[in-house]
Design a protein around this motif. Structure first.
Motif, short mmCIF file in Angstrom:
data_model
loop_
_atom_site.label_atom_id
_atom_site.label_comp_id
_atom_site.label_asym_id
_atom_site.label_seq_id
_atom_site.Cartn_x
_atom_site.Cartn_y
_atom_site.Cartn_z
N ARG A 424 0.82 -1.21 0.00
CA ARG A 424 0.00 0.00 0.00
C ARG A 424 0.86 1.27 0.00
O ARG A 424 0.36 2.36 -0.24
CB ARG A 424 -0.94 -0.01 1.20
CG ARG A 424 -2.12 -0.91 0.93
CD ARG A 424 -3.14 -0.82 2.00
NE ARG A 424 -4.32 -1.56 1.61
CZ ARG A 424 -5.28 -1.89 2.44
NH1 ARG A 424 -5.20 -1.55 3.71
NH2 ARG A 424 -6.32 -2.57 2.02
N GLN A 425 2.14 1.11 0.29
CA GLN A 425 3.04 2.27 0.18
C GLN A 425 3.51 2.47 -1.25
O GLN A 425 4.14 3.46 -1.58
CB GLN A 425 4.25 2.09 1.10
CG GLN A 425 3.87 2.10 2.57
CD GLN A 425 5.11 2.02 3.44
OE1 GLN A 425 6.01 2.83 3.33
NE2 GLN A 425 5.13 1.03 4.31
N TYR A 426 3.27 1.44 -2.08
CA TYR A 426 3.64 1.55 -3.50
C TYR A 426 2.41 1.92 -4.31
O TYR A 426 1.34 1.35 -4.11
CB TYR A 426 4.14 0.20 -4.04
CG TYR A 426 5.29 -0.43 -3.30
CD1 TYR A 426 6.30 0.33 -2.72
CD2 TYR A 426 5.38 -1.82 -3.20
CE1 TYR A 426 7.36 -0.28 -2.07
CE2 TYR A 426 6.44 -2.44 -2.56
CZ TYR A 426 7.42 -1.67 -1.99
OH TYR A 426 8.46 -2.27 -1.36
N MET A 429 -1.37 1.18 -8.91
CA MET A 429 -2.48 1.33 -9.87
C MET A 429 -2.21 2.34 -10.98
O MET A 429 -2.96 2.39 -11.94
CB MET A 429 -3.73 1.77 -9.13
CG MET A 429 -4.18 0.80 -8.06
SD MET A 429 -5.73 1.43 -7.35
CE MET A 429 -5.73 0.61 -5.77
N PHE B 110 3.04 6.84 2.17
CA PHE B 110 2.25 6.89 0.94
C PHE B 110 1.16 5.83 1.09
O PHE B 110 1.41 4.74 1.58
CB PHE B 110 3.16 6.54 -0.23
CG PHE B 110 2.53 6.76 -1.58
CD1 PHE B 110 2.71 7.95 -2.26
CD2 PHE B 110 1.77 5.76 -2.18
CE1 PHE B 110 2.14 8.15 -3.51
CE2 PHE B 110 1.20 5.95 -3.43
CZ PHE B 110 1.38 7.15 -4.10
N ILE B 111 -0.06 6.16 0.68
CA ILE B 111 -1.15 5.18 0.77
C ILE B 111 -1.77 4.99 -0.60
O ILE B 111 -2.24 5.95 -1.22
CB ILE B 111 -2.27 5.63 1.73
CG1 ILE B 111 -1.70 6.02 3.09
CG2 ILE B 111 -3.31 4.52 1.89
CD1 ILE B 111 -2.71 6.71 3.99
N CYS B 112 -1.77 3.75 -1.08
CA CYS B 112 -2.43 3.42 -2.33
C CYS B 112 -3.43 2.32 -2.04
O CYS B 112 -3.04 1.21 -1.69
CB CYS B 112 -1.40 2.95 -3.36
SG CYS B 112 -2.13 2.40 -4.90
N LYS B 113 -4.72 2.62 -2.13
CA LYS B 113 -5.74 1.58 -1.94
C LYS B 113 -7.11 2.11 -2.34
O LYS B 113 -7.30 3.32 -2.48
CB LYS B 113 -5.76 1.11 -0.49
CG LYS B 113 -6.15 2.17 0.52
CD LYS B 113 -6.38 1.53 1.89
CE LYS B 113 -6.85 2.52 2.92
NZ LYS B 113 -7.11 1.96 4.22
N ALA B 141 -4.01 7.48 -3.89
CA ALA B 141 -2.58 7.16 -4.00
C ALA B 141 -1.81 8.45 -3.76
O ALA B 141 -1.57 9.22 -4.67
CB ALA B 141 -2.26 6.61 -5.39
#
Lengths: 749, 234, 85
Positions: A424-426, A429, B110-113, B141
């Motif tokens: 989730r730090q990457y 998407m 960093f938060i990607c979800k 993101a």
């Protein structure tokens, strides 16, 4: 730095060159080298650049195949044809040593380097993957290295806008003090736009573009070619600082430049900087090159030729541009706020000539420098530990009384549990092509404008290779292929990174050869040629070499994006079947179960029959293509029980239980102890689920391919229940499985 | 009808926005280089996500002085539609076209979800196809998505109905637990007083196709198109 | 020639998660006497101006325009004379 007046024995030794190697240098030049030339030879003949200890062994790899466009070794990365006029370029590289010293920058610059290797071939980077290994997290230093490496990858990759789509992380004592940081980049190119890393056309210009040259990273290639010691900590200046923004500009500028057709060749200045990039291009193009380093943009004052030639400052590249077309190239770079300068030209005399304001400071025959680097057949000896660990039988370990606890502990372990906290730090998407998010068996990247998708995974298991390097090598390839197969894609080719100890130790050299033999065998049988890779030796800590750690990056192709498969159970009433075998008690060797629960690292690694593996994979692809199944999941670390638990919880939107029953009627021959049955890590196994109506058709496919299968049970309910002889071995609610699998990791970091 | 996607050095969602407009919604769209000074002929400008100028100094701080931004400000004054997504939102804040600022996520990561957002105002050019209270599944993101403004500004945003989306859970509940980054009042998107400029942290372009796990974000682009079409019809 | 040192900090009262994380780490290392930690930016600028007042007014402008964001940050600076190298 001051230039030493004389080349002394000590100076030669400090450059990592042997007496014999120095003698060769003198023969090649017909004289004593000067200091700059000594530096150039030392980096080009370092293990990192010359592959002198591995070259002969690597010849065992199969490198040809119907879809191979550019073979391994011919260019910076191999190229695979995927049809529709498109090609895939991929490569893995290690940044173990820099990351051990400065984890954030070490990992970040690893990404920078591998991405440049891809776009300098004319490919648009579309995915990043990484394979990471550290000592146990309960140690502060390991924890620091781990979290900083993740941060470094995130900062750099996210900024570039390349999604990090998959990866793997292991924690084991063997990586204490010597982490493994392998990064992989995959790019897609139009076949006719591929650019080679070679110089040609007498009189064509050599353009330098990117960051200015500083003293950072001086001699990094030789740094990576020796063991890490306490002094290494003091070698900190050897670590470079990455600038992802500059790299993003370079990436866009270079891809834009391709359209102008003025570029002949392009190469990243990676290890050994200006020296290796220019001499390798000259060697591939069978020509000579001449540069004047007074023209090289510099960041620091008073740099001597030696420093300019050996600097490993990041985000720099060289291009060979058609004579008279330099302005076209310079203008494209200018648009992207980049400054390109003409530093030299291609010549016809086969000499690598370096000038400083017109005065010759180094002059070396290209071929001798690049292609005639020494090659060694290292002495090999089977390690003694192997005979000590072989004797293992399940009776040596106590049989647990509560299997619920054991499964929870496995799901909870850092190696098995979900790596959400990491991925989730990457940004996984960006580019809007990521069809399967991290956490599935393999990632799936659609290719816009076609019906196709590529499946990507990176995989390896040092524990198996420690117990049996040959089988471990085979398994690394087979499991990577199986992961790709589980999403419905056909495995096409691999790239790899081989992380081993000091190759001058006969035991390490033996492990290396056996491992490569195993990988080569698997590649031949599974028809996945090797497109290139990287060897990282000298991975040692005070206790000795790390476990042999082969890492495989696998490319698979899915012809129709509408026919992909995911790992999680979906519908109540679906039948659950295991393709492959239930395994044997001996196959607990090297398992997470005996490692975590019994604290043992003994036994045989699982054995793999590659013909059987191929049949299982073929069956899986066929039934996915035929649209017969609802899920497919590889059975790997943690064995059957962990894989089943994952099938219940891998999709946040579709959590569902399963009832598994090893009834004596069906499995009457099963005499295995329950722990062996649940947690053995036998290979070539895939768990599938499907509607009962499809049973007969699936059975036909398995019979046609001669694949054994076991009916395990049915999907449904609020928990995972595993029964044997009417006794419940496992009974855990889905919510609880989820809690152990997803939340433990964030709690421990 | 024509869209323009502004490309700053370091933008990296420019192509993703272009793809959605051109291939999914089948509308005309151009990339606009950040040195461009003429923005005539566009019906909507998209400031895409990414790391303009490497996010160095502060997110959006340097891009805000790109040559194109003078034209963007003039375009805004004339009531043109501008949507800033993620880094684009940050640029709009730095440029003062929207009130407030972004600071680091509370987690410092960093938060990607995928997360959920709730429609708070369905009367904007960007949300007219939604209804108030509707819940969208959409990814975030970012590193700096923690929206900050002083109490007075927040009051004004509420009073003028400028808060367009709030972070929520899948049931629509807005709470501390469903706030991914610590943003004040769970703010995910705001508009200016006039309603022609939207800043949004989540990425609608990443949620515009079923294949990508959600097409809830597409409604934002479709709302824009409907708004422009109804204006053209008048 | 002047050299300016610019310090940029979050405004009083604004949440500084980085400062909180650092404070937590320091306390866990046994430094109990910490009441607060704030993290900021340090920017060093070399100016070619001859006139100090001119340099100062330019610097003031730089801080307000680009180096800090008035919504969340404060700035202060020191300006020193430097002999040219």
């Amino acid at each position: 730095m001051k230039e030493p007046k004389r080349i002394t024995l000590e100076l030669i030794k400090s450059h990592g060159l042997t007496r014999e190697e120095y003698k060769r240098i003198k023969e090649i030049l017909g004289r004593e080298p000067n200091f700059t030339e000594l530096g150039i030879f030392s980096v080009m003949w370092s293990e990192h650049c010359s592959y002198k200890s591995s070259k002969l062994v690597l010849k065992l790899f199969p490198i040809t195949g119907e879809s191979i466009l550019i073979k391994a070794g011919e260019e910076n990365a191999g190229v695979i044809d995927i049809g529709d006029g498109l090609a895939v370029v991929m490569k893995v590289e290690s940044h173990n040593h820099p990351s051990a010293i400065e984890p954030e920058q070490g990992a970040a610059t690893g990404i920078g380097g591998i991405v440049r290797d891809i776009f300098t071939m004319g490919a648009r980077p579309v995915a990043l993957l990484d394979s990471l290994r550290f000592g146990p997290l309960n140690n502060g230093r390991n924890h620091y290295l781990f979290s900083k490496v993740v941060e470094g990858i995130a900062r750099y990759g996210n900024c570039l806008g390349i999604p990090t789509v998959a990866g793997e992380i292991y924690f084991d004592n063997t990586y204490e003090g010597n982490p493994v940081v392998n990064v992989m980049c995959v790019g897609i190119a139009y076949k006719e736009e591929l650019i080679k890393g070679r110089a040609s056309g007498i009189g064509n210009s050599i353009l330098y573009v990117g960051s200015d040259t500083g003293r950072d990273g001086l001699g990094g290639a030789s740094f990576a070619s020796r063991e890490l010691t306490e002094e290494s900590e003091r070698d900190r200046p050897a670590v470079q600082i990455g600038d992802p923004f500059k790299e993003k500009l370079l990436l866009e500028a270079c891809l834009e430049l391709l359209k102008t057709k003025v570029v002949i060749g392009m190469q990243d200045m990676g290890a050994a900087g200006l020296t290796s990039s220019i001499s390798e291009m000259a060697s591939r193009g069978d020509c000579g090159v001449q540069i004047d380093i007074s023209l090289v943009p510099k960041r620091e004052k008073g740099m001597i030729p030696y420093e300019v030639m050996l600097s490993e400052s990041q985000e720099r590249m060289v291009l060979i541009v058609k004579k008279g077309k330099e302005e076209i190239a310079k203008n494209v770079f200018k648009k992207w706020d980049l400054h390109a300068v003409n530093i030299g030209k291609v010549t016809n005399d086969g000499v690598f000539r370096v000038l400083d304001k017109g005065k010759i400071v180094a002059q070396i025959p290209v071929k001798a420098l690049v292609d005639d680097a020494p090659v060694y057949i290292r002495e090999k000896k089977k390690p003694r530990y192997l005979s000590q660990i072989k004797n293992f039988s399940v009776s040596q370990i106590f049989e647990p009384s509560n299997y619920n606890d054991i499964l929870k502990r496995l799901l909870n372990s850092p190696t098995i549990s979900s790596k959400q906290w990491v991925y989730r730090q990457y940004d996984h998407m960006v580019r809007t092509d990521t069809i399967l998010l991290p956490g599935a068996d393999s990632s799936l990247i659609r290719i816009k404008g076609t019906k196709k998708a590529i499946a990507l995974t990176i995989d390896g298991n040092g524990g198996y290779a420690y117990l049996n390097p040959y089988e471990g090598g085979k398994i690394a390839v087979a499991e990577a292929a199986r992961n790709v197969v589980c999403v419905g894609a056909k495995p096409l080719a691999i790239t790899n990174c081989l992380n081993f100890g000091n190759p001058t130790k006969p035991e390490v050299s033996w492990q290396f050869k056996k491992c490569v033999e195993g990988m080569a065998e698997a590649c031949r049988i599974l028809r996945t040629p090797v497109t290139g890779g990287n060897v990282s030796f000298y991975n040692e800590n005070p206790k000795g070499a790390i476990d042999p750690t082969p890492v495989v990056g696998m490319l698979g192709l899915l012809d129709d994006i509408n026919h992909y498969c995911t790992p999680n159970f979906k519908k109540k009433g679906d039948i659950v079947i295991l393709l492959g075998k239930l395994g044997r008690e001996q196959e607990l060797g090297g398992s997470e179960y005996i490692k975590l629960i019994h604290n043992l690292k003994i036994g045989e690694s699982p054995r793999i029959d590659l013909k059987e593996e191929k049949a299982v994979q073929r069956t899986c692809i066929e039934i996915i293509e035929a649209g017969l199944i609802n899920s497919a999941h590889d059975c790997s670390e943690g064995g059957l029980a962990v894989a089943l638990a994952e099938c219940c919880i891998l999709s946040p939107e579709c959590k569902i239980g399963a009832l598994i029953n090893f009834s004596p009627l069906i499995h009457h021959l099963l005499t295995m102890r329950a722990d062996a049955l649940l947690f053995n890590e036998a290979q070539s196994r895939i768990i599938i689920s499907f509607p009962p109506d499809n049973f007969a058709k699936i059975k036909d496919f398995t019979e046609k391919n001669n694949v054994s299968f076991f009916q395990l049970g049915t999907v449904g309910g609020k928990g995972l229940v595993i029964e044997r002889d009417e006794k419940k071995l496992i009974d855990i609610s889905v919510d609880e499985l989820e809690d152990y699998y997803y939340r433990s990791f964030s709690r421990s970091v | 009808m024509k869209f323009g996607v502004i490309v700053f050095p370091g933008s990296n969602c420019d192509y993703d926005c272009y793809w959605v407009v051109k291939r999914i919604l089948r509308k005309k769209v151009d990339f606009i280089w950040h040195k461009e000074r003429n923005l005539s002929g566009y019906d909507c400008l998209i400031l895409p996500g990414g790391f303009s100028y490497g996010d160095y100094l502060r997110t959006g701080a340097i891009a805000r002085f790109s040559p194109v931004m003078n034209a963007v400000e003039a375009y805004a004054r004339n009531g043109g539609l501008i949507i800033g997504i993620c880094n684009g939102f940050q640029v709009l804040l730095e440029a003062g076209l929207l009130p407030g600022a972004m600071v680091s996520n509370k987690s410092l990561q960093f938060i990607c979800k995928f997360i959920y957002i709730r429609v708070e105002n369905d009367a904007t050019p960007y949300t007219n196809l939604f209804h108030k209270g509707q819940i969208l599944k959409i990814p975030i993101a970012h590193n700096e998505g923690n929206y900050y403004a002083d109490v007075k500004t927040i009051q004004a945003l509420n009073k003028n109905n400028q808060i367009v989306f709030r972070y929520c859970d899948e049931k629509g509940t807005v709470s501390k637990a469903s706030n991914p980054n610590g943003a004040k009042e769970s703010i995910a998107a705001i508009c200016n007083k006039e309603g022609n400029i939207l800043g949004i942290m989540p990425h609608p372009e990443r949620a515009s196709e079923r294949l990508l796990g959600s097409k809830d974000g597409r409604g934002i682009f479709e709302s824009i198109i409907k708004w422009i079409e109804s204006k053209e019809a008048n | 020639m002047f050299e300016a040192e610019v310090f940029i900090t979050f405004k009083e009262g604004l949440l500084d998660p980085q400062g909180i994380a650092i404070k937590g780490a320091l306390v866990s290392l046994g430094y109990d006497n910490i009441s607060d930690v704030r993290v900021g930016k340090y920017i060093c600028i070399k100016l070619n101006n001859q006139d100090k007042d001119k340099a100062k007014s330019e610097l003031e402008e730089m801080c307000a325009k680009l180096l800090s964001n008035p919504v969340i940050e404060n700035y202060r600076y020191k300006i020193m004379e430097k002999s040219s190298e």
